[in-house]
Design a protein around this motif. Structure first.
Motif, PDB file in Angstrom:
ATOM      1  N   ALA A  26      28.557  12.722 -16.498  1.00 40.55           N
ATOM      2  CA  ALA A  26      27.221  12.977 -17.046  1.00 40.55           C
ATOM      3  C   ALA A  26      26.421  13.952 -16.190  1.00 40.55           C
ATOM      4  CB  ALA A  26      26.470  11.670 -17.184  1.00 40.55           C
ATOM      5  N   LEU A  27      26.704  14.016 -14.877  1.00 41.12           N
ATOM      6  CA  LEU A  27      25.918  14.862 -13.984  1.00 41.12           C
ATOM      7  C   LEU A  27      26.647  16.138 -13.574  1.00 41.12           C
ATOM      8  CD1 LEU A  27      24.389  12.216 -11.555  1.00 41.12           C
ATOM      9  CD2 LEU A  27      23.393  13.171 -13.632  1.00 41.12           C
ATOM     10  N   GLN A  28      27.940  16.105 -13.560  1.00 37.87           N
ATOM     11  CA  GLN A  28      28.767  17.222 -13.095  1.00 37.87           C
ATOM     12  C   GLN A  28      28.476  17.596 -11.649  1.00 37.87           C
ATOM     13  OE1 GLN A  28      31.326  18.448 -14.940  1.00 37.87           O
ATOM     14  NE2 GLN A  28      30.755  16.861 -16.393  1.00 37.87           N
ATOM     15  N   ALA A  29      27.954  16.620 -10.889  1.00 43.98           N
ATOM     16  CA  ALA A  29      27.679  16.806  -9.464  1.00 43.98           C
ATOM     17  C   ALA A  29      27.710  15.425  -8.805  1.00 43.98           C
ATOM     18  CB  ALA A  29      26.314  17.459  -9.263  1.00 43.98           C
ATOM     19  N   PRO A  30      28.012  15.384  -7.514  1.00 50.14           N
ATOM     20  CA  PRO A  30      28.016  14.070  -6.847  1.00 50.14           C
ATOM     21  C   PRO A  30      26.605  13.496  -6.744  1.00 50.14           C
ATOM     22  CG  PRO A  30      28.496  15.820  -5.282  1.00 50.14           C
ATOM     23  CD  PRO A  30      28.416  16.457  -6.630  1.00 50.14           C
ATOM     24  N   LEU A  31      26.519  12.174  -6.782  1.00 43.73           N
ATOM     25  CA  LEU A  31      25.225  11.508  -6.614  1.00 43.73           C
ATOM     26  C   LEU A  31      24.690  11.704  -5.204  1.00 43.73           C
ATOM     27  CD1 LEU A  31      25.899   8.129  -8.427  1.00 43.73           C
ATOM     28  CD2 LEU A  31      24.453  10.002  -9.201  1.00 43.73           C
ATOM     29  N   LEU A  32      25.584  11.657  -4.222  1.00 43.76           N
ATOM     30  CA  LEU A  32      25.204  11.820  -2.824  1.00 43.76           C
ATOM     31  C   LEU A  32      26.362  12.477  -2.091  1.00 43.76           C
ATOM     32  CD1 LEU A  32      22.887  11.144  -0.849  1.00 43.76           C
ATOM     33  CD2 LEU A  32      24.124   9.045  -0.300  1.00 43.76           C
ATOM     34  N   SER A  33      26.092  13.583  -1.469  1.00 41.49           N
ATOM     35  CA  SER A  33      27.129  14.305  -0.726  1.00 41.49           C
ATOM     36  C   SER A  33      27.020  13.999   0.750  1.00 41.49           C
ATOM     37  CB  SER A  33      26.968  15.810  -0.925  1.00 41.49           C
ATOM     38  OG  SER A  33      27.088  16.140  -2.284  1.00 41.49           O
ATOM     39  N   PRO A  34      28.151  13.946   1.437  1.00 38.75           N
ATOM     40  CA  PRO A  34      28.108  13.734   2.883  1.00 38.75           C
ATOM     41  C   PRO A  34      27.500  14.953   3.568  1.00 38.75           C
ATOM     42  CG  PRO A  34      30.374  13.696   2.047  1.00 38.75           C
ATOM     43  CD  PRO A  34      29.488  14.024   0.914  1.00 38.75           C
ATOM     44  N   GLN A  54      16.247   7.429   4.623  1.00 30.52           N
ATOM     45  CA  GLN A  54      16.218   8.861   4.315  1.00 30.52           C
ATOM     46  C   GLN A  54      17.210   9.203   3.207  1.00 30.52           C
ATOM     47  OE1 GLN A  54      16.870   7.637   7.407  1.00 30.52           O
ATOM     48  NE2 GLN A  54      14.983   8.053   8.517  1.00 30.52           N
ATOM     49  N   ASP A  55      18.398   8.603   3.269  1.00 25.31           N
ATOM     50  CA  ASP A  55      19.403   8.890   2.253  1.00 25.31           C
ATOM     51  C   ASP A  55      19.113   8.173   0.942  1.00 25.31           C
ATOM     52  OD1 ASP A  55      21.035  10.729   3.714  1.00 25.31           O
ATOM     53  OD2 ASP A  55      21.704   9.045   4.934  1.00 25.31           O
ATOM     54  N   GLN A  56      18.367   7.068   0.997  1.00 22.37           N
ATOM     55  CA  GLN A  56      17.904   6.435  -0.237  1.00 22.37           C
ATOM     56  C   GLN A  56      16.983   7.399  -0.980  1.00 22.37           C
ATOM     57  OE1 GLN A  56      16.031   2.637   0.637  1.00 22.37           O
ATOM     58  NE2 GLN A  56      17.848   1.901   1.722  1.00 22.37           N
ATOM     59  N   GLU A  57      16.071   8.036  -0.242  1.00 25.30           N
ATOM     60  CA  GLU A  57      15.163   9.010  -0.844  1.00 25.30           C
ATOM     61  C   GLU A  57      15.936  10.197  -1.392  1.00 25.30           C
ATOM     62  OE1 GLU A  57      12.089  10.073   1.934  1.00 25.30           O
ATOM     63  OE2 GLU A  57      11.578   7.962   2.291  1.00 25.30           O
ATOM     64  N   ARG A  58      16.934  10.632  -0.663  1.00 27.29           N
ATOM     65  CA  ARG A  58      17.775  11.751  -1.106  1.00 27.29           C
ATOM     66  C   ARG A  58      18.489  11.411  -2.415  1.00 27.29           C
ATOM     67  NH1 ARG A  58      22.282  13.698   2.913  1.00 27.29           N
ATOM     68  NH2 ARG A  58      23.666  13.671   1.131  1.00 27.29           N
ATOM     69  N   SER A 115      17.957  13.166  -6.069  1.00 28.18           N
ATOM     70  CA  SER A 115      19.114  13.689  -6.793  1.00 28.18           C
ATOM     71  C   SER A 115      19.152  13.166  -8.227  1.00 28.18           C
ATOM     72  CB  SER A 115      20.396  13.302  -6.044  1.00 28.18           C
ATOM     73  OG  SER A 115      21.535  13.606  -6.787  1.00 28.18           O
ATOM     74  N   LEU A 116      18.881  11.871  -8.397  1.00 33.92           N
ATOM     75  CA  LEU A 116      18.858  11.286  -9.745  1.00 33.92           C
ATOM     76  C   LEU A 116      17.691  11.835 -10.563  1.00 33.92           C
ATOM     77  CD1 LEU A 116      19.737   7.584  -8.869  1.00 33.92           C
ATOM     78  CD2 LEU A 116      21.191   9.232 -10.079  1.00 33.92           C
ATOM     79  N   ALA A 117      16.530  12.018  -9.931  1.00 33.11           N
ATOM     80  CA  ALA A 117      15.362  12.563 -10.642  1.00 33.11           C
ATOM     81  C   ALA A 117      15.628  14.006 -11.063  1.00 33.11           C
ATOM     82  CB  ALA A 117      14.121  12.480  -9.746  1.00 33.11           C
ATOM     83  N   LYS A 118      16.257  14.778 -10.206  1.00 36.42           N
ATOM     84  CA  LYS A 118      16.582  16.178 -10.530  1.00 36.42           C
ATOM     85  C   LYS A 118      17.565  16.218 -11.689  1.00 36.42           C
ATOM     86  CE  LYS A 118      18.342  20.442  -8.620  1.00 36.42           C
ATOM     87  NZ  LYS A 118      19.737  20.761  -8.583  1.00 36.42           N
TER      88      LYS A 118
END
Length: 182
Positions: free
Chosen positions: A135-143, A165-169, A173-176
């Motif tokens: 659905a996103l064609q991108a990772p939810l969170l990248s290292p 900090q990563d929770q906010e990230r 990412s989900l909002a974007k």
């Protein structure tokens, strides 16, 4: 015909039975069974109460003293229990100080004690391969990102949680992704 009434032995709510449906099997308020299956009924009359008092008065105090002596022999010196109690209080005090310093203190899913933050794990691209949702064609969170590790001091259950900090990230990412789909 009057509706029959009963009182739930668990939540003490009056239950009115419907004539068409008949008696309820479970309390509609608390969900417990209404039948006598789990109910213990004691029929204490005034006579029975007097018998109970007489039996209590007939306790053999020598037998009670012997029981206490046997119990102390099995348990050992009672002062050991006091020492344990002091150690436990010191441990509880130390845990409270640690919890006061923590940003978050999640409850243990096993025993509901507060969990202690024991450190972070830095996750790098060598250790983690992100999943890419269709659905996103991108990772939810990248290292790289950080995971905080918590451990329960009672049952030693451990839990991992993304760092703040990563929770906010992740939320950004989900909002974007939501904004891009509109």
């Amino acid at each position: 015909m009057d509706e029959e009434q009963t009182i739930c032995p668990w939540c003490h709510t009056e239950i009115r039975w419907d004539e068409e449906l008949g008696p309820e099997q479970h309390c509609p308020h608390c969900g417990n069974e209404l039948s006598g299956y789990r109910t213990l009924k004691l029929g204490l009359d005034d006579e029975d109460e007097e018998e109970v008092e007489e039996v209590e008065e007939e306790v053999d105090w020598e037998e009670e003293k012997s029981y206490r002596t046997q119990r102390e022999a099995v348990l050992g010196d009672v002062s050991e229990l006091r020492q344990y109690s002091r150690d436990r209080l010191a441990l509880d005090e130390t845990m409270e100080r640690i919890l006061d310093d923590q940003l978050e203190a999640p409850e243990c899913p096993s025993c509901q004690e507060y969990m202690l933050d024991i450190g972070t794990n830095d996750v790098t691209s060598d250790q983690f391969t992100p999943r890419i949702p269709e659905a996103l064609q991108a990772p939810l969170l990248s290292p790289p990102f950080k995971v905080v590790m918590y451990v329960c001091p009672s049952c030693f259950h451990s839990v991992n949680r993304l760092s703040p900090q990563d929770q906010e990230r992740l939320v950004r990412s989900l909002a974007k992704a939501a904004a891009d789909n509109q």
